[in-house]
Design a protein around this motif. Structure first.
Motif, PDB file in Angstrom:
ATOM      1  N   UNK A 101      20.008  15.237 -14.885  1.00 23.51           N
ATOM      2  CA  UNK A 101      19.741  13.866 -13.943  1.00 23.51           C
ATOM      3  C   UNK A 101      18.360  14.005 -13.494  1.00 23.51           C
ATOM      4  N   UNK A 102      18.184  12.805 -13.343  1.00 21.05           N
ATOM      5  CA  UNK A 102      16.826  12.360 -12.647  1.00 21.05           C
ATOM      6  C   UNK A 102      17.296  11.778 -11.367  1.00 21.05           C
ATOM      7  N   UNK A 103      16.652  12.859 -10.376  1.00 21.03           N
ATOM      8  CA  UNK A 103      17.006  12.368  -8.874  1.00 21.03           C
ATOM      9  C   UNK A 103      15.725  12.074  -8.256  1.00 21.03           C
ATOM     10  N   UNK A 104      15.493  11.104  -7.525  1.00 17.07           N
ATOM     11  CA  UNK A 104      14.333  10.613  -6.383  1.00 17.07           C
ATOM     12  C   UNK A 104      14.824  10.747  -5.174  1.00 17.07           C
ATOM     13  N   UNK A 105      14.451  11.666  -4.174  1.00 17.66           N
ATOM     14  CA  UNK A 105      14.766  11.539  -3.048  1.00 17.66           C
ATOM     15  C   UNK A 105      14.107  10.934  -1.865  1.00 17.66           C
ATOM     16  N   UNK A 106      14.426  10.200  -1.396  1.00 18.24           N
ATOM     17  CA  UNK A 106      13.781   9.451  -0.178  1.00 18.24           C
ATOM     18  C   UNK A 106      13.221  10.251   0.907  1.00 18.24           C
ATOM     19  N   UNK A 107      12.064   9.818   1.267  1.00 15.30           N
ATOM     20  CA  UNK A 107      11.462  10.646   2.355  1.00 15.30           C
ATOM     21  C   UNK A 107      12.265  10.932   3.593  1.00 15.30           C
ATOM     22  N   UNK A 108      13.282  10.049   3.820  1.00 13.15           N
ATOM     23  CA  UNK A 108      14.030  10.119   4.970  1.00 13.15           C
ATOM     24  C   UNK A 108      15.224  11.046   4.724  1.00 13.15           C
ATOM     25  N   UNK A 120      14.723  21.859 -13.796  1.00 18.81           N
ATOM     26  CA  UNK A 120      13.961  21.690 -14.630  1.00 18.81           C
ATOM     27  C   UNK A 120      12.624  21.353 -14.158  1.00 18.81           C
ATOM     28  N   UNK A 121      12.648  20.618 -13.103  1.00 17.35           N
ATOM     29  CA  UNK A 121      11.322  20.071 -12.516  1.00 17.35           C
ATOM     30  C   UNK A 121      11.634  19.927 -10.754  1.00 17.35           C
ATOM     31  N   UNK A 122      10.962  20.416 -10.096  1.00 14.46           N
ATOM     32  CA  UNK A 122      11.170  20.156  -8.487  1.00 14.46           C
ATOM     33  C   UNK A 122       9.891  19.884  -7.896  1.00 14.46           C
ATOM     34  N   UNK A 123       9.394  18.602  -7.669  1.00 14.22           N
ATOM     35  CA  UNK A 123       8.236  18.332  -6.964  1.00 14.22           C
ATOM     36  C   UNK A 123       8.442  18.110  -5.586  1.00 14.22           C
ATOM     37  N   UNK A 179       0.839  -1.440   0.048  1.00 16.95           N
ATOM     38  CA  UNK A 179      -0.130  -0.130  -0.059  1.00 16.95           C
ATOM     39  C   UNK A 179       0.912   1.133  -0.088  1.00 16.95           C
ATOM     40  N   UNK A 180       0.809   2.079  -0.896  1.00 11.78           N
ATOM     41  CA  UNK A 180       1.667   3.289  -1.346  1.00 11.78           C
ATOM     42  C   UNK A 180       1.130   4.522  -0.508  1.00 11.78           C
ATOM     43  N   UNK A 181       2.022   5.115   0.336  1.00  8.56           N
ATOM     44  CA  UNK A 181       1.193   6.231   0.897  1.00  8.56           C
ATOM     45  C   UNK A 181       2.173   7.595   0.673  1.00  8.56           C
ATOM     46  N   UNK A 182       3.148   7.594  -0.178  1.00  9.72           N
ATOM     47  CA  UNK A 182       3.898   8.712  -0.548  1.00  9.72           C
ATOM     48  C   UNK A 182       4.725   8.407  -1.961  1.00  9.72           C
ATOM     49  N   UNK A 183       5.168   9.218  -2.267  1.00  9.29           N
ATOM     50  CA  UNK A 183       6.186   9.552  -3.264  1.00  9.29           C
ATOM     51  C   UNK A 183       7.302  10.181  -2.957  1.00  9.29           C
ATOM     52  N   UNK A 184       8.553   9.964  -3.696  1.00 12.34           N
ATOM     53  CA  UNK A 184       9.647  10.688  -3.418  1.00 12.34           C
ATOM     54  C   UNK A 184       9.770  11.991  -3.831  1.00 12.34           C
ATOM     55  N   UNK A 185      10.186  12.893  -3.462  1.00 10.51           N
ATOM     56  CA  UNK A 185      10.708  13.937  -4.071  1.00 10.51           C
ATOM     57  C   UNK A 185      11.322  13.911  -5.453  1.00 10.51           C
ATOM     58  N   UNK A 209       6.150   4.868  -3.089  1.00 13.88           N
ATOM     59  CA  UNK A 209       6.216   4.470  -4.420  1.00 13.88           C
ATOM     60  C   UNK A 209       7.467   4.910  -5.100  1.00 13.88           C
ATOM     61  N   UNK A 210       8.071   4.069  -5.801  1.00 11.42           N
ATOM     62  CA  UNK A 210       9.139   4.315  -6.610  1.00 11.42           C
ATOM     63  C   UNK A 210       9.218   5.206  -7.665  1.00 11.42           C
ATOM     64  N   UNK A 211       7.924   5.624  -8.531  1.00 13.64           N
ATOM     65  CA  UNK A 211       7.794   6.268  -9.629  1.00 13.64           C
ATOM     66  C   UNK A 211       6.864   7.524  -9.289  1.00 13.64           C
TER      67      UNK A 211
END
Ligand code: ZN
Length: 402
Positions: free
Chosen positions: A275-282, A308-311, A188-194, A344-346
């Motif tokens: 670069x594609x960077x996905x930052x862990x919630x920790x 280019x993108x910062x979510x 069950x996915x509750x978040x996505x990485x930055x 969620x990884x993506x």
């Protein structure tokens, strides 16, 4: 010879699922016309009022079915799914990717079988079963079908949640897709990485390729790249040391685009790397940015960093403060389903919902199944599909009555 297959073949819910799979809502340039007609017909069969709205443009419809609750003033629930699917390489498939062929084992092959026409169709099947049993939810339940999730949601959910129509729905909670699980346990996915899409521009001394110029763009790129790869390696190690972790639990970093130079014997004045960077919630996001900026300075200056993108990360609480989750968890427990909560990884449309401050969880009732989303020969077994309907039959009241 097992008779299951014959039963599945004549099962009305399986037939509806196959019909949905056969509508090729495939990128690029999806034509949603047939899909919208199909869904309108389903809504009519379910006896649910349906609206088709166009938050972005006429070719990007959002289909909304409404199941009125007993207490419509309460915040509502949305059961969301996307109508679009990713492209296929037909020559790599054993069966026609838009044929929804069922083999001897009951495997139904089609693009969207897992991601995520199954889920959208299971919502409808569960509503049908619940309505037939005389049940009416306490909260209003919406079934939303959105376009273009697979291309980032900018033409779909991102705009839909900003509009007046969505505001009028008074949404309290959203359920959307998860991912299949290869073992017994359902994530069950509750978040996505930055998510960052980072562009680094390395400027340096240009000149003839036969000389040894100082401060070249290539040297600066090498310095920063080396640091970034070492950081990436720490995340690889972290994942290796923690067998229960999944990729969504660590920070990922990948060089995705590289550009520079016009001729093989000329040192380029500029190299651009994305670069594609996905930052862990920790992980502390600001600290990571400072670190990368420091590395750029250490490289000798002339290195520009832009986003280019910062979510930003958005997270749904999965504790006692979230009554919807408590209801859902109780429903899952009563079904005897084993679950584990995950980042969620993506990226999914849940991101846009969470960004509005609305709790959203990702879940697909698919276990003991190879993870084939976006892959060749994507399939779902008929028994898994039918079991999923029973899961939603339990979960919809568990959430909508909470
Ligand atoms: Zn999906």
């Amino acid at each position: 010879m097992c008779t299951c297959r014959e039963q599945w073949k004549s099962d009305e819910e399986i037939k509806i699922f196959q019909e949905y799979l056969r509508i090729p809502t495939v990128h690029p340039d999806v034509d949603y016309t047939a899909c919208v007609e199909f869904l309108k017909r389903q809504a009519s069969n379910l006896g649910l009022p349906v609206d088709v709205i166009h938050p972005v443009m006429p070719s990007k419809p959002v289909v909304v079915m409404k199941w009125l609750g007993k207490i419509p003033e309460l915040p509502s629930i949305i059961l969301n799914s996307h109508m679009d699917v990713v492209p296929v390489f037909p020559e790599k498939w054993t069966h026609d990717p838009f044929g929804a062929h069922m083999d001897d084992q009951g495997r139904i092959y089609a693009r969207g079988a897992q991601d995520m026409k199954s889920v959208g169709c299971q919502y409808m099947a569960a509503v049908r079963a619940l309505k037939a049993s005389g049940y009416q939810p306490r909260r209003t339940v919406y079934l939303t079908f959105v376009p273009d999730e697979e291309t980032g949601g900018d033409m779909g959910m991102a705009e839909f949640v900003k509009g007046d129509y969505f505001k009028g729905m008074n949404v309290g909670f959203s359920l959307d897709e998860g991912i299949a699980s290869e073992n017994e346990s359902y994530p069950v996915f509750y978040a996505e990485r930055t998510l960052w899409h980072l562009r680094l521009k390395f400027s340096g001394h240009s000149g003839h390729g036969s000389l040894l110029h100082k401060d070249t763009a290539g040297e600066k790129f090498h310095y920063v790249m080396d640091k970034l790869i070492k950081f990436r390696e720490t995340q690889v190690q972290l994942l290796a040391r923690n067998p229960s972790w999944e990729v969504g639990d660590v920070t990922t970093l990948n060089l995705t685009q590289l550009e520079g130079g016009t001729q093989s014997n000329v040192v380029p004045p500029l190299i651009e790397a994305v670069f594609d960077v996905r930052i862990a919630v920790t992980q502390d996001e600001d600290a990571l940015e400072r670190q990368i900026r420091d590395w750029c300075d250490e490289a000798g200056g002339g290195v520009e960093l832009d986003f280019i993108l910062r979510c930003p990360a958005v997270e749904t609480k999965i504790d006692a403060s979230n009554p919807y989750w408590l209801g859902m968890k109780q429903g899952l427990d009563e079904l005897g389903l084993i679950t584990h909560t995950r980042v969620f990884p993506g990226a999914t449309d849940s991101y846009y919902v969470r960004r509005m401050g609305i709790p959203a969880l990702g879940f697909s009732p698919i276990n003991n199944t190879p993870v084939l989303l976006h892959n060749h020969d994507e399939y779902l077994r008929a028994d898994t599909y039918l079991h999923g309907i029973q899961v939603y039959r339990k979960l919809i009241p568990a959430i909508a009555d909470s």
